[in-house]
Design a protein around this motif. Structure first.
Motif, mmCIF file in Angstrom:
data_model
loop_
_atom_site.group_PDB
_atom_site.id
_atom_site.type_symbol
_atom_site.label_atom_id
_atom_site.label_comp_id
_atom_site.label_asym_id
_atom_site.label_seq_id
_atom_site.Cartn_x
_atom_site.Cartn_y
_atom_site.Cartn_z
ATOM 1 N N LEU A 28 0.796 -1.416 0.032
ATOM 2 C CA LEU A 28 0.088 0.042 0.081
ATOM 3 C C LEU A 28 0.808 1.271 -0.088
ATOM 4 O O LEU A 28 0.472 2.273 -0.670
ATOM 5 C CB LEU A 28 -0.824 0.140 1.353
ATOM 6 C CG LEU A 28 -1.944 -0.888 1.447
ATOM 7 C CD1 LEU A 28 -2.878 -0.926 2.704
ATOM 8 C CD2 LEU A 28 -2.945 -1.063 0.118
ATOM 9 N N GLY A 29 1.906 1.035 0.729
ATOM 10 C CA GLY A 29 2.841 2.439 0.757
ATOM 11 C C GLY A 29 3.809 2.063 1.989
ATOM 12 O O GLY A 29 3.963 1.035 2.468
ATOM 13 N N LEU A 30 4.153 3.458 2.487
ATOM 14 C CA LEU A 30 4.914 3.361 3.348
ATOM 15 C C LEU A 30 4.995 4.505 4.532
ATOM 16 O O LEU A 30 4.345 5.647 3.939
ATOM 17 C CB LEU A 30 6.434 2.850 3.159
ATOM 18 C CG LEU A 30 7.245 4.098 2.163
ATOM 19 C CD1 LEU A 30 7.589 5.227 3.190
ATOM 20 C CD2 LEU A 30 8.357 3.408 1.575
ATOM 21 N N ALA A 31 5.624 4.373 5.633
ATOM 22 C CA ALA A 31 5.480 5.336 6.616
ATOM 23 C C ALA A 31 7.109 5.885 6.793
ATOM 24 O O ALA A 31 7.556 4.989 7.211
ATOM 25 C CB ALA A 31 4.984 5.188 7.711
ATOM 26 N N PHE A 32 7.225 7.210 6.562
ATOM 27 C CA PHE A 32 8.738 7.564 6.823
ATOM 28 C C PHE A 32 8.578 7.863 8.308
ATOM 29 O O PHE A 32 7.796 8.382 9.085
ATOM 30 C CB PHE A 32 8.931 8.780 6.151
ATOM 31 C CG PHE A 32 9.348 8.673 4.705
ATOM 32 C CD1 PHE A 32 10.343 7.899 4.168
ATOM 33 C CD2 PHE A 32 8.246 9.163 3.926
ATOM 34 C CE1 PHE A 32 10.368 7.633 2.812
ATOM 35 C CE2 PHE A 32 8.587 9.112 2.336
ATOM 36 C CZ PHE A 32 9.653 8.264 1.784
ATOM 37 N N ALA A 33 9.969 7.544 9.084
ATOM 38 C CA ALA A 33 10.136 7.860 10.289
ATOM 39 C C ALA A 33 10.399 9.461 10.558
ATOM 40 O O ALA A 33 11.300 9.991 9.764
ATOM 41 C CB ALA A 33 11.329 7.141 10.768
ATOM 42 N N ALA A 34 9.737 10.109 11.736
ATOM 43 C CA ALA A 34 9.982 11.426 11.891
ATOM 44 C C ALA A 34 10.050 11.649 13.283
ATOM 45 O O ALA A 34 9.179 11.510 14.089
ATOM 46 C CB ALA A 34 8.881 12.267 11.238
ATOM 47 N N PRO A 35 11.348 11.903 13.895
ATOM 48 C CA PRO A 35 11.326 12.014 15.329
ATOM 49 C C PRO A 35 10.398 13.265 15.879
ATOM 50 O O PRO A 35 9.962 13.251 16.999
ATOM 51 C CB PRO A 35 12.697 12.509 15.623
ATOM 52 C CG PRO A 35 13.521 11.984 14.636
ATOM 53 C CD PRO A 35 12.638 12.085 13.418
ATOM 54 N N ASP A 36 10.217 14.357 15.189
ATOM 55 C CA ASP A 36 9.360 15.342 15.520
ATOM 56 C C ASP A 36 8.378 15.764 14.372
ATOM 57 O O ASP A 36 8.770 16.305 13.078
ATOM 58 C CB ASP A 36 10.399 16.666 15.625
ATOM 59 C CG ASP A 36 9.613 17.800 16.141
ATOM 60 O OD1 ASP A 36 8.351 17.756 16.158
ATOM 61 O OD2 ASP A 36 9.939 18.695 16.607
#
Length: 277
Positions: free
Chosen positions: A86-94
């Motif tokens: 389906l897609g992806l989630a990028f990681a973001a600390p903030d």
């Protein structure tokens, strides 16, 4: 290619695989040798998930648990495209930093939670999502995810996989003309993160690789398979992974390089590739 400094986005947090039957998908990925977490259910939504956790990222198997509630178009995607990536989630600390860095390309952060059904009782992991506008990530459905309760996400027993898997290496996505995608991803990750070639565009996102590849090139690399997204998982011992899959009666494909490929019919529509860490 070394990992460049890419601002508020630090890599890939998780990939999403849409499945038509969550319990069947849990059994499928268990047969592939993955330890699957207890079931989760998104609060206020009709979707649920099982996750395959690694120390720094994970795979989410996403399905429908209540068709009468908000499904975020998952039902439509399953009906029109079938199971698969389906897609992806990028990681973001903030999450606020992501929105401030790209105010014209993102929506403001929104918090969400899910109920995680542990044997000792249900807990509520929470996270903050920053959604991209479509033009920000052409060729890919993506958003940013910040975990607000990271201590609830991982237990040692969830990180131990019988197939030897230890994490995500990256994702390969078919794209008719990868070159036209470059300006959008340069805006997100900077020019040092991009590497272009004939019929391909590589984007380095922290420790992960995001590759856009022309369908004809994908067909040559994965002969006999229809061009489709490829999810590459790192493992400790490639021979051991191959032996495990063989013992499970799962057919694999030989491709150039040190890779083992599981066809999509064994992985809910995803081409699953194992590579040596």
């Amino acid at each position: 290619m070394a990992a460049p400094v890419i601002g508020p986005i630090s890599g890939i947090d998780h990939t999403l695989v849409g499945v038509g039957d969550l319990e069947a998908a849990r059994a499928t990925w268990g047969r592939l040798g993955f330890t699957v977490t207890p079931r989760g259910r998104h609060i206020g939504w009709g979707t649920g998930n099982y996750c395959i956790m690694f120390p720094g990222d994970y795979v989410e198997l996403l399905g429908i648990v209540d068709p009468g509630q908000f499904l975020n178009r998952l039902d439509t995607m399953l009906e029109t495209r079938g199971e698969g990536f389906l897609g992806l989630a990028f990681a973001a600390p903030d999450p606020d930093a992501v929105h401030l860095a790209h105010p014209d390309l993102t929506e403001p952060p929104k918090d969400l939670g899910r109920l995680l059904e542990l044997p000792e009782g249900t807990v509520t992991p929470r996270f903050s999502l920053v959604h991209f506008k479509p033009e920000a990530t052409p060729g890919l459905s993506a958003f940013c995810c910040t975990h607000l309760t990271p201590g609830l996400l991982r237990r040692p027993e969830w990180l131990d996989h019988a197939n030897g898997a230890i994490g995500l290496e990256g994702v390969t996505v078919p794209a008719e003309d990868p070159a036209v995608l470059a300006p959008a991803y340069e805006a997100l990750f900077g020019p040092a993160a991009l590497q272009a070639g004939k019929g391909r565009l590589d984007v380095r996102a922290g420790a992960h690789d995001l590759r856009f590849v022309a369908p004809d090139r994908l067909a040559r690399r994965y002969p006999g398979l229809e061009p489709a997204p490829v999810m590459t998982v790192l493992c400790r011992d490639l021979a051991g992974t191959g032996a495990f899959l063989q013992g499970q009666g799962i057919s694999t494909l030989e491709v150039p390089g040190a890779r083992i490929v599981v066809p999509p019919e064994h992985a809910n529509g995803v081409i699953l590739e194992f590579a040596l860490s």
